[in-house]
Design an enzyme around this catalytic site. Sequence first.
Site, PDB file in Angstrom:
ATOM      1  N   CYS A 157    -162.513 -22.118 -12.254  1.00 24.66           N
ATOM      2  CA  CYS A 157    -162.310 -21.402 -13.525  1.00 24.66           C
ATOM      3  C   CYS A 157    -161.548 -20.104 -13.258  1.00 24.66           C
ATOM      4  CB  CYS A 157    -163.651 -21.119 -14.180  1.00 24.66           C
ATOM      5  SG  CYS A 157    -164.553 -22.592 -14.677  1.00 24.66           S
ATOM      6  N   SER A 184    -160.500 -20.763 -18.042  1.00 28.12           N
ATOM      7  CA  SER A 184    -161.550 -21.021 -19.019  1.00 28.12           C
ATOM      8  C   SER A 184    -162.738 -20.131 -18.722  1.00 28.12           C
ATOM      9  CB  SER A 184    -161.966 -22.503 -18.921  1.00 28.12           C
ATOM     10  OG  SER A 184    -163.108 -22.780 -19.702  1.00 28.12           O
ATOM     11  N   ASP A 186    -166.894 -19.302 -20.258  1.00 30.84           N
ATOM     12  CA  ASP A 186    -168.064 -19.280 -21.122  1.00 30.84           C
ATOM     13  C   ASP A 186    -168.444 -17.806 -21.261  1.00 30.84           C
ATOM     14  OD1 ASP A 186    -170.677 -19.204 -22.085  1.00 30.84           O
ATOM     15  OD2 ASP A 186    -171.375 -20.879 -20.862  1.00 30.84           O
ATOM     16  N   HIS A 224    -164.248 -18.804 -24.729  1.00 31.50           N
ATOM     17  CA  HIS A 224    -165.029 -19.543 -25.725  1.00 31.50           C
ATOM     18  C   HIS A 224    -166.510 -19.170 -25.744  1.00 31.50           C
ATOM     19  CE1 HIS A 224    -164.811 -22.052 -22.007  1.00 31.50           C
ATOM     20  NE2 HIS A 224    -166.109 -22.133 -22.201  1.00 31.50           N
ATOM     21  N   TYR A 226    -170.010 -21.125 -26.818  1.00 33.58           N
ATOM     22  CA  TYR A 226    -170.555 -22.439 -27.141  1.00 33.58           C
ATOM     23  C   TYR A 226    -171.356 -22.403 -28.440  1.00 33.58           C
ATOM     24  CZ  TYR A 226    -169.159 -24.713 -22.819  1.00 33.58           C
ATOM     25  OH  TYR A 226    -168.422 -25.276 -21.804  1.00 33.58           O
TER      26      TYR A 226
END
Length: 282
Positions: A157, A184, A186, A224, A226
């Site tokens: 990532c 990416s 989280d 992002h 979730y």
Amino acid sequence: MSLADGIFIDMCQDILEHGVSTQGEKVRPKWEDGTSAYTIKKFGVVNRYDLRKEFPAITLRRTAIKSCTDEMLWIWQKKSNNIHDLHSHIWDEWADEDGSIGKAYGYQMGVKHQYNEGMMDQVDRVIYDLKNNPFSRRILTNLYVHQDLHEMNLYPCAYSVTFNVTQEKGKEKLVLNAVLNQRSQDILTANNWNVCQYAVLVHMLAQVSNMEAGELLHVIADAHIYDRHIPIVRELIQRETYEAPKFWLNPEVRDFYQFTREDVRLENYVTGEQITDIPVAV
């Protein structure tokens, strides 16, 4: 409020208010119950942290500085891809029965390459250039090695760091800056964790190169939140904030390979209540 708190709150609000949903799309991650893990996402989030002003640990909740440093050293110093060399259990889901995560992260850092100056791995190349060619525009690492992706249990990532040294007018010490690239992220579980561990890395490399830590630029291609994290994030960014903690790095260590997780600490670190049992998509 710390500068890091403000950046984190603004980023989360922007994602929640202006992000796009992946609901209904074909997504890879799944929740523990087998259902698809959808997100609200923003493309191309860029955050800038000046390490001379403060250490970028948020105070909304506590970031475990020793644990995130341990993971960074696992990759950059131990150059390991085995979870048995790590004190935490954050990589357990991606490890095989022997503890390996495949040819990912630390494995790639330990691969030696031929340079004009001799055989070196990526970390040693960075340290060599910081000490011998500090104004080079070629000081970087890359973990996203396409030929090995099929042997990685998780694609990297945080895959690339570019270092850049500046000379500020009137100052004797050079300043070490870095750009962290992530494909990416989280945001709830990993954002400040990654920011803190790479801030520590910049401080460590600056110290062993007789430089001053400067700016950390964090570039996230897919930032992002979730779906099951949304209510947690909404509550988190409404919390009371506090002043940034003071970062301490053991000044006696002058060799990058001598640092341990015990050589870092955050002083006067006042935070909100920790969030436990966050669901993790795999």
